[in-house]
Every structure is written in C-alpha cells, then in structure tokens.
Design a protein around this motif. Structure first.
Motif, mmCIF file in Angstrom:
data_model
loop_
_atom_site.group_PDB
_atom_site.id
_atom_site.type_symbol
_atom_site.label_atom_id
_atom_site.label_comp_id
_atom_site.label_asym_id
_atom_site.label_seq_id
_atom_site.Cartn_x
_atom_site.Cartn_y
_atom_site.Cartn_z
ATOM 1 N N HIS A 128 -34.549 115.740 45.499
ATOM 2 C CA HIS A 128 -33.103 115.701 45.265
ATOM 3 C C HIS A 128 -32.665 116.968 44.532
ATOM 4 O O HIS A 128 -31.646 117.567 44.892
ATOM 5 C CB HIS A 128 -32.695 114.452 44.487
ATOM 6 N N MET A 129 -33.425 117.387 43.536
ATOM 7 C CA MET A 129 -33.073 118.622 42.824
ATOM 8 C C MET A 129 -33.118 119.819 43.773
ATOM 9 O O MET A 129 -32.291 120.726 43.685
ATOM 10 C CB MET A 129 -34.022 118.858 41.642
ATOM 11 N N THR A 130 -34.066 119.815 44.688
ATOM 12 C CA THR A 130 -34.205 120.911 45.647
ATOM 13 C C THR A 130 -33.031 120.934 46.627
ATOM 14 O O THR A 130 -32.446 121.984 46.871
ATOM 15 C CB THR A 130 -35.540 120.766 46.407
ATOM 16 N N TRP A 131 -32.689 119.773 47.176
ATOM 17 C CA TRP A 131 -31.645 119.704 48.193
ATOM 18 C C TRP A 131 -30.238 119.776 47.622
ATOM 19 O O TRP A 131 -29.336 120.314 48.257
ATOM 20 C CB TRP A 131 -31.790 118.418 49.007
ATOM 21 N N GLU A 132 -30.041 119.206 46.432
ATOM 22 C CA GLU A 132 -28.684 119.071 45.888
ATOM 23 C C GLU A 132 -28.427 119.942 44.657
ATOM 24 O O GLU A 132 -27.314 119.938 44.134
ATOM 25 C CB GLU A 132 -28.398 117.600 45.542
ATOM 26 N N ASP A 133 -29.449 120.631 44.165
ATOM 27 C CA ASP A 133 -29.326 121.416 42.924
ATOM 28 C C ASP A 133 -28.789 120.575 41.773
ATOM 29 O O ASP A 133 -27.983 121.036 40.960
ATOM 30 C CB ASP A 133 -28.432 122.653 43.125
ATOM 31 N N ASP A 134 -29.232 119.339 41.709
ATOM 32 C CA ASP A 134 -28.798 118.434 40.653
ATOM 33 C C ASP A 134 -29.893 117.404 40.414
ATOM 34 O O ASP A 134 -30.632 117.036 41.329
ATOM 35 C CB ASP A 134 -27.501 117.733 41.071
ATOM 36 N N GLU A 135 -29.974 116.933 39.178
ATOM 37 C CA GLU A 135 -30.942 115.887 38.841
ATOM 38 C C GLU A 135 -30.506 114.559 39.437
ATOM 39 O O GLU A 135 -29.309 114.271 39.518
ATOM 40 C CB GLU A 135 -31.027 115.712 37.321
ATOM 41 N N LEU A 136 -31.478 113.762 39.794
ATOM 42 C CA LEU A 136 -31.218 112.392 40.224
ATOM 43 C C LEU A 136 -31.032 111.503 38.988
ATOM 44 O O LEU A 136 -30.225 110.580 38.981
ATOM 45 C CB LEU A 136 -32.412 111.913 41.064
ATOM 46 N N PHE A 137 -31.794 111.798 37.926
ATOM 47 C CA PHE A 137 -31.735 111.073 36.653
ATOM 48 C C PHE A 137 -32.227 112.015 35.556
ATOM 49 O O PHE A 137 -32.848 113.038 35.842
ATOM 50 C CB PHE A 137 -32.573 109.787 36.704
ATOM 51 N N GLU A 138 -31.963 111.661 34.304
ATOM 52 C CA GLU A 138 -32.288 112.533 33.179
ATOM 53 C C GLU A 138 -33.733 112.430 32.693
ATOM 54 O O GLU A 138 -34.270 113.392 32.153
ATOM 55 C CB GLU A 138 -31.368 112.235 31.990
ATOM 56 N N GLU A 139 -34.355 111.293 32.816
ATOM 57 C CA GLU A 139 -35.678 111.064 32.241
ATOM 58 C C GLU A 139 -36.688 112.098 32.745
ATOM 59 O O GLU A 139 -36.601 112.556 33.884
ATOM 60 C CB GLU A 139 -36.172 109.655 32.565
ATOM 61 N N ASP A 140 -37.644 112.425 31.877
ATOM 62 C CA ASP A 140 -38.677 113.401 32.206
ATOM 63 C C ASP A 140 -39.989 112.726 32.576
ATOM 64 O O ASP A 140 -40.325 111.659 32.054
ATOM 65 C CB ASP A 140 -38.950 114.323 31.000
ATOM 66 N N PHE A 141 -40.726 113.392 33.443
ATOM 67 C CA PHE A 141 -42.075 112.969 33.795
ATOM 68 C C PHE A 141 -43.071 113.606 32.844
ATOM 69 O O PHE A 141 -42.884 114.742 32.410
ATOM 70 C CB PHE A 141 -42.425 113.411 35.228
#
Length: 144
Positions: free
Chosen positions: A34-47
C-alpha cells in the motif's frame, strides 16, 4: 486512518480462519505494498524484526497463544475505517500472497532487506524488537 486491527479484521473476514503467523505476514505485505502503490501508510503501527519475520507487537498480544485466528477475535474493530484504495491494496496482496503458507511468507521476509537490515547483528533465532522502518519498506518494495 485505519488501525492494524481493522486490517486484521478485513483479512480474516475475507480469508476466514488463518494462522496467526500468516496474518502477521499478510498485514506486513499489505502495509508494504500500500505504501508503494499509494505513497501512504495503511496504518501507523510499526513492525518489529522478530525471529520469524515482521510482527506488530499489539496484534501479537491479541492473538498470543492462539495458532489460528478468526474475524471473531477482531469483532470490536471496523473495516469501514478502510478506504476503497486501502481495501484494493489489501485485496491485491491477498490475491497474490493469500494462498501461500505462513512458513513460505516468513521465509520470503527473511530474504528481503527491510527485515534483514533491521536484524543486522542478530543471529537467526535471537529475540529482536528493532523496528522495521516504513522508509526501508517503501524504498525496498518500490524498487521491485
């Protein structure tokens, strides 16, 4: 913005019961793509770069001790927080990765630089809670 648990509900609503490890990896790839396709996070939490691949600790705490998870575990979360673009990204990820096994997905993450770089200096089975940066995920998956 959706929460990771909204995404977990969407995935389990779509696929049904799946292993907790597979859910973690599908959420990881949903965020990455999602970050790659939309240049935006899907959610804030980190892995974090755990031994078996990327894990979101708050999600882990919810499914800890369970092998399989279902959408019932996420009944208090709302897939309506997801935009159509976010759902499309998740659906694309599920279309490609959804039939893969948890172990296959885990092994794949172990070959990719976001997880590898975060675990630099750690042995394969070592506990590690280093964050896999969103920047490293975006950079790596955008290059593919």
């Amino acid at each position: 913005m959706a929460q990771v648990l909204d995404v977990a509900k969407y995935i389990t609503d779509t696929l049904g019961d799946i292993s907790a490890m597979k859910l973690q990896k599908l959420i990881y790839y949903s965020q990455a793509w999602h970050m790659t396709w939309e240049d935006d996070e899907l959610f804030e939490e980190d892995f974090e770069a755990w031994a078996n691949g990327p894990v979101i600790p708050s999600l882990y705490q919810l499914h800890k001790g369970k092998f399989k998870v279902s959408s019932e575990l996420f009944k208090d979360y709302d897939t309506n927080r997801l935009t159509e673009a976010e759902k499309e990204s998740i659906d694309e990820v599920l279309g490609y990765y959804g039939e893969k096994s948890a172990q296959w997905l885990s092994s794949l993450t172990h070959k990719e630089s976001p997880w590898l770089d975060a675990r630099e200096g750690y042995s394969p089975g070592d506990r590690c809670n280093k964050i896999i940066s969103k920047a490293s995920m975006h950079e790596y998956y955008s290059s593919l």
